[in-house]
Structure formats: C-alpha cells, structure tokens
Write an enzyme that holds these catalytic residues in place. Sequence first.
Site, PDB file in Angstrom:
ATOM      1  N   GLN A  48      30.977  17.304  -7.651  1.00 10.85           N
ATOM      2  CA  GLN A  48      31.421  16.010  -7.227  1.00 10.85           C
ATOM      3  C   GLN A  48      32.343  15.915  -5.899  1.00 10.85           C
ATOM      4  O   GLN A  48      32.213  15.051  -5.009  1.00 10.85           O
ATOM      5  CB  GLN A  48      32.209  15.326  -8.252  1.00 10.85           C
ATOM      6  CG  GLN A  48      31.101  14.967  -9.602  1.00 10.85           C
ATOM      7  CD  GLN A  48      31.187  16.121 -10.713  1.00 10.85           C
ATOM      8  OE1 GLN A  48      31.093  17.313 -10.330  1.00 10.85           O
ATOM      9  NE2 GLN A  48      30.661  15.610 -11.875  1.00 10.85           N
ATOM     10  N   THR A  56      -3.875  -5.126   0.406  1.00  8.33           N
ATOM     11  CA  THR A  56      -3.298  -3.719   0.710  1.00  8.33           C
ATOM     12  C   THR A  56      -4.173  -2.828   1.603  1.00  8.33           C
ATOM     13  O   THR A  56      -3.553  -2.071   2.319  1.00  8.33           O
ATOM     14  CB  THR A  56      -2.906  -3.011  -0.644  1.00  8.33           C
ATOM     15  OG1 THR A  56      -4.092  -2.687  -1.238  1.00  8.33           O
ATOM     16  CG2 THR A  56      -2.015  -3.976  -1.547  1.00  8.33           C
ATOM     17  N   ASP A  57      -5.472  -3.060   1.737  1.00  6.75           N
ATOM     18  CA  ASP A  57      -6.430  -2.172   2.536  1.00  6.75           C
ATOM     19  C   ASP A  57      -5.943  -2.591   3.909  1.00  6.75           C
ATOM     20  O   ASP A  57      -6.157  -1.622   4.827  1.00  6.75           O
ATOM     21  CB  ASP A  57      -7.733  -2.343   2.097  1.00  6.75           C
ATOM     22  CG  ASP A  57      -8.456  -1.382   2.921  1.00  6.75           C
ATOM     23  OD1 ASP A  57      -8.584  -0.220   2.559  1.00  6.75           O
ATOM     24  OD2 ASP A  57      -9.334  -1.941   3.775  1.00  6.75           O
ATOM     25  N   LYS A 107       0.838  -1.197  -0.103  1.00  7.49           N
ATOM     26  CA  LYS A 107       0.006   0.247   0.044  1.00  7.49           C
ATOM     27  C   LYS A 107       0.849   1.349  -0.016  1.00  7.49           C
ATOM     28  O   LYS A 107       1.664   1.215   1.085  1.00  7.49           O
ATOM     29  CB  LYS A 107      -1.005   0.054   1.329  1.00  7.49           C
ATOM     30  CG  LYS A 107      -2.063   0.831   1.078  1.00  7.49           C
ATOM     31  CD  LYS A 107      -3.174   0.270   0.066  1.00  7.49           C
ATOM     32  CE  LYS A 107      -4.482   1.126   0.275  1.00  7.49           C
ATOM     33  NZ  LYS A 107      -5.398   0.663  -0.729  1.00  7.49           N
ATOM     34  N   ARG A 163      31.169  30.943  -8.696  1.00  8.43           N
ATOM     35  CA  ARG A 163      29.879  30.734  -9.065  1.00  8.43           C
ATOM     36  C   ARG A 163      28.968  30.381  -7.864  1.00  8.43           C
ATOM     37  O   ARG A 163      29.412  29.982  -6.724  1.00  8.43           O
ATOM     38  CB  ARG A 163      29.677  29.487  -9.994  1.00  8.43           C
ATOM     39  CG  ARG A 163      29.904  28.109  -9.335  1.00  8.43           C
ATOM     40  CD  ARG A 163      29.464  27.010 -10.122  1.00  8.43           C
ATOM     41  NE  ARG A 163      30.010  25.645  -9.642  1.00  8.43           N
ATOM     42  CZ  ARG A 163      29.714  24.450 -10.047  1.00  8.43           C
ATOM     43  NH1 ARG A 163      28.778  24.318 -11.010  1.00  8.43           N
ATOM     44  NH2 ARG A 163      30.007  23.385  -9.370  1.00  8.43           N
ATOM     45  N   ASN A 202      21.768  20.214  -9.821  1.00 16.42           N
ATOM     46  CA  ASN A 202      22.209  21.248  -9.817  1.00 16.42           C
ATOM     47  C   ASN A 202      21.055  22.271 -10.067  1.00 16.42           C
ATOM     48  O   ASN A 202      20.218  22.211 -11.072  1.00 16.42           O
ATOM     49  CB  ASN A 202      23.178  21.524 -11.183  1.00 16.42           C
ATOM     50  CG  ASN A 202      24.542  21.557 -10.800  1.00 16.42           C
ATOM     51  OD1 ASN A 202      25.021  22.263  -9.440  1.00 16.42           O
ATOM     52  ND2 ASN A 202      25.586  20.913 -11.542  1.00 16.42           N
ATOM     53  N   HIS A 218      20.795  25.401 -11.121  1.00 15.46           N
ATOM     54  CA  HIS A 218      21.631  26.484 -11.787  1.00 15.46           C
ATOM     55  C   HIS A 218      21.258  27.958 -11.392  1.00 15.46           C
ATOM     56  O   HIS A 218      20.261  28.339 -11.333  1.00 15.46           O
ATOM     57  CB  HIS A 218      21.604  26.142 -13.374  1.00 15.46           C
ATOM     58  CG  HIS A 218      22.081  24.948 -13.659  1.00 15.46           C
ATOM     59  ND1 HIS A 218      23.408  24.664 -13.394  1.00 15.46           N
ATOM     60  CD2 HIS A 218      21.558  23.983 -14.288  1.00 15.46           C
ATOM     61  CE1 HIS A 218      23.576  23.484 -13.889  1.00 15.46           C
ATOM     62  NE2 HIS A 218      22.586  22.960 -14.331  1.00 15.46           N
ATOM     63  N   PHE A 232      33.978  26.023 -11.390  1.00 15.29           N
ATOM     64  CA  PHE A 232      34.082  24.820 -12.336  1.00 15.29           C
ATOM     65  C   PHE A 232      34.789  25.209 -13.448  1.00 15.29           C
ATOM     66  O   PHE A 232      34.180  26.013 -14.280  1.00 15.29           O
ATOM     67  CB  PHE A 232      32.702  24.570 -12.550  1.00 15.29           C
ATOM     68  CG  PHE A 232      32.420  23.319 -13.554  1.00 15.29           C
ATOM     69  CD1 PHE A 232      32.766  21.957 -12.835  1.00 15.29           C
ATOM     70  CD2 PHE A 232      31.622  23.437 -14.726  1.00 15.29           C
ATOM     71  CE1 PHE A 232      32.457  20.866 -13.601  1.00 15.29           C
ATOM     72  CE2 PHE A 232      31.584  22.294 -15.540  1.00 15.29           C
ATOM     73  CZ  PHE A 232      31.881  20.837 -14.763  1.00 15.29           C
TER      74      PHE A 232
END
Length: 302
Positions: free
Chosen positions: A223, A57-58, A12, A175, A249, A251, A158
């Site tokens: 990284q 599932t109930d 569920k 950045r 990212n 940006h 970067f």
Amino acid sequence: MAIVLGPNQYGKAETHLVRIVRDSPRHEITDLNVSSALRGDWSAAHLEGDQSAILPTDTQKNTAYVWAKTHPVDPIEDYGLSLAHHFVDDVEPVVGARIEIERFGWIRATVDGSEHDHTFVRTGPEIRTAAITVGPDGEHVIQGMKDFVILKSTESAFKDFLVDEYTTLAPTEDRVMATSLVAKWRISGDSLSEGGIDWNAMYEGVKAVMVAQFATLHSLALQQTLWNMGRAALEAYPEIAELKLSAPNKHHFVVDFSRFGVENQNEVFHADDRPYGLIQADVVRDDAPPAGDAWRSYSGLV
C-alpha cells in the site's frame, strides 16, 4: 414501484487490427485491440426493439479499420480521440463515445547483427492501454498499462499487522515483493483542451517515475509503495488529474529446506499465483476536474 431502464451503451468489442506503414523499405507496425461504445438515447431499442437509431456494431468495427488507414495510429490516444469525435460529431443519435485501446509491442528482428526492415518479434513488458471518452461533459483520456510485472528481491517488509485466531502468516523484515500492475491515469479539462500533449513521452515518463519509486522506496507495505508511485507520477505530470492502481500480489514463499539439512537464506522461492492479495488505490488531486463517466468502461467496470 416502477421499473425503469438504467444507464446503457452498446458497441463493438476487441477489433484486433494491425497497421503496417509501407511507404519505405523499412516498415513500421502498430498492433491494436480496439473497442468502441456509443452512448445516447437507446431506450426505443431496449424497450420496443426499434433499431432506427442504432448504428450497427459491425459499422463501428469497419470504421475502426478505415480510421487506421486514414488517420495516424501512433500515438493511440490521438487515434482514439479522432475516432470518438467521428462518432459523436458525424452520427446524429450519438451523444457520447468511448474508445478503449490495447497496444501490443513488437520489436524488429535482428539478422546478422542488424535490425531487419520488415520482420518483427512480438515483445513488450506490458500492454499499453488508452480509454478515450467524448461526450456532453467534455473529453477525457485515460492512459495506462496492464500486465506490467515488476519485482524487487529485497527492501520490502510486512510486519506488525493485525492478528486474530485465524492468522498464520509470519511477519517478515525482508521479502520478495512482486506484482502484475494495472495503472491508469486520467487527463481531463484544460490540460486536454489545450492540446499539445506528447502522449508517448508521458507514457514512458509516468512508467519510469513509478518504477523508480518501486525500486528505491524501502517498503513497509505494498500500500505504501502504491501511494508513493501514484504521488510521484502526479507530481511529475501536472496534467494528470487522478491515477488508479491495482496490484495483485505475486507471492514468493521461501521453500523450507530444513528437512534436507540445507539452509535457504531467501534464495529459493515457490512462486504461487492463487490465491493472491489484491491492493488497489486511487491517487487524486483535490482540485481535479470532474471525471463524469470517464471511468465507465465498455464492460461497465472501471
């Protein structure tokens, strides 16, 4: 060539429950989204439509509700372990159970400068998560978070990346680095069986360690930042066998003001959410206990 039934489970998904503790005038609230998945020999159900071994599932949904009344829901890891053990220990055809939990944050409303006893405001910088697996290969708890948005406005570069004929990105020494982090860390084996883990303290501690690395490392790449965040968490918490990080990212591009005769010195940015780079990494102890199928989630995806 034979065609056979592969790995399968059923359960569920997303039982959204709210538990309010009302044993004093000052109430407490816990807001959870709970998914369950049961594992066993369900071949007859798939191949023949035979439901005789299938717990509906109930029923799983109702059990999650009742467990929130009869068992503590904080910390969520203990709630999930107890619920998983119920399905494995008390429902005969079930040999394994996985409980996935999202916890949504609330804080008390402030009225006339004081916290109100029974009024709350939905908040929280992230969604806390837990995934508990109990089965033939033992117990595993995967603690974590998602939607944890974090940004640093400088000390991120970067540059010196691989360039080909389709490259248009300019290198940068400075950045904005931002992400909506998903982090999950697994506790298994002796660390879990010995018990006594303060799950709330571990969660806050791991988050604090990772935020500190994000903030203080002069990053040459996302990284590199992820590796240092994961390594610091494992160094701080020997109970953790492995940690998975997924960092899209978010940006932030400097707006070109040249046509307006105005200089933009990394002050005004266009925040762009698509497309985005997606950086993912696992940080693992070389002697970590096996994960088994601990990472196989309700949807089958890690």
